[in-house]
Design a protein around this motif. Sequence first.
Motif, PDB file in Angstrom:
ATOM      1  N   ASP A   1      33.074  29.703  -2.708  1.00 54.95           N
ATOM      2  CA  ASP A   1      33.684  29.931  -4.026  1.00 54.95           C
ATOM      3  C   ASP A   1      35.201  29.891  -3.851  1.00 54.95           C
TER       4      ASP A   1
ATOM      5  N   GLY B   1      29.717  33.981  -7.265  1.00 52.41           N
ATOM      6  CA  GLY B   1      29.976  32.533  -7.249  1.00 52.41           C
ATOM      7  C   GLY B   1      29.545  31.897  -5.939  1.00 52.41           C
TER       8      GLY B   1
ATOM      9  N   ASP C   1      32.892  27.532 -11.436  1.00 49.17           N
ATOM     10  CA  ASP C   1      32.605  28.827 -10.802  1.00 49.17           C
ATOM     11  C   ASP C   1      31.836  29.806 -11.693  1.00 49.17           C
TER      12      ASP C   1
END
Length: 296
Positions: free
Chosen positions: A7, A283, A104
């Motif tokens: 992420d 994420g 995300d």
Amino acid sequence: MGNLGIDIGGTFIKYVYKDEEGEKKGKEYVRDVIQRNDLNGFLEKVLEIIKKFNPEKVGIAVAGLVDKKEGVITESPNLKILNNFPLKSKLENLINIPVFIENDANLAALGEWRYGAGRGKNISICLTLGTGLGGGAVLNGQLLSGVSGSAMEIGHITIVKDGRQCHCGRHGCLEAYVSSYGLERIYFLKTDKYKDSGEIILEANEGKEDAMESLEEFSEYLAVGLMNITHIFNPDVIILSGGIIENYPLIKDMSLSYLKHLAFNLPFRDLELKVAELGEFSGAYGSLELTQQNTI
Ligand SMILES: [Zn+2]
């Protein structure tokens, strides 16, 4: 061999690696290279993480609009160095393994559905409240990413015609009210004083009236967004994630009581409003799940 979920944020790159032996997660500070606009230095950091684990596949979550077909980040407000950069093909050429890229907030929703507060749910919606307001939907186990990859830009649905200015340039977006800057503006319009969102939340937790009232108003706007989501999706869960909720969880109960009066009874009856369970790693977990759903 396992898979790696990454992420990419404006301050940290967070990652989760999973193989038959278990999970490893961590984060790397990248704010310095991003602020220097050092694209090569930034790529070096991403490659370091990938090489450490030597995965079969990599999933990557990035803030902003991601063109899924081309693997290009088209508009990334907090990661300007990646604007129009073909991250997917660049990385695939360098490491020779498949790379999957998604927005995300979409992947945070996928991560919470698979590993967090949305486990076992059929229609799971996740809202990420932070500097901006992101959203993602997982419908019967499938991420709703849209034809080009830009579905669920829930922060930019209009809730007030000609309303407050949003960072996207439009007026009256949900994000213009329900985000850290939205909260700061609510407080400013009430008191004529500027305070950082973190400070407002701190003061609300100390029982200061102006701050508490600002968060109440914030929750009322959030409830309008939740009503729209409830009426469109009839979800069994809406998950609230991000620092604002973590530090002031009362928002959940306040917005739920407003929502009760706003929404139709039937979808409200079957809706659960929850706080995210994976914290800052939702994420990265979603990116990991993305690699597992994509078989080559
Ligand atoms: Zn907007």
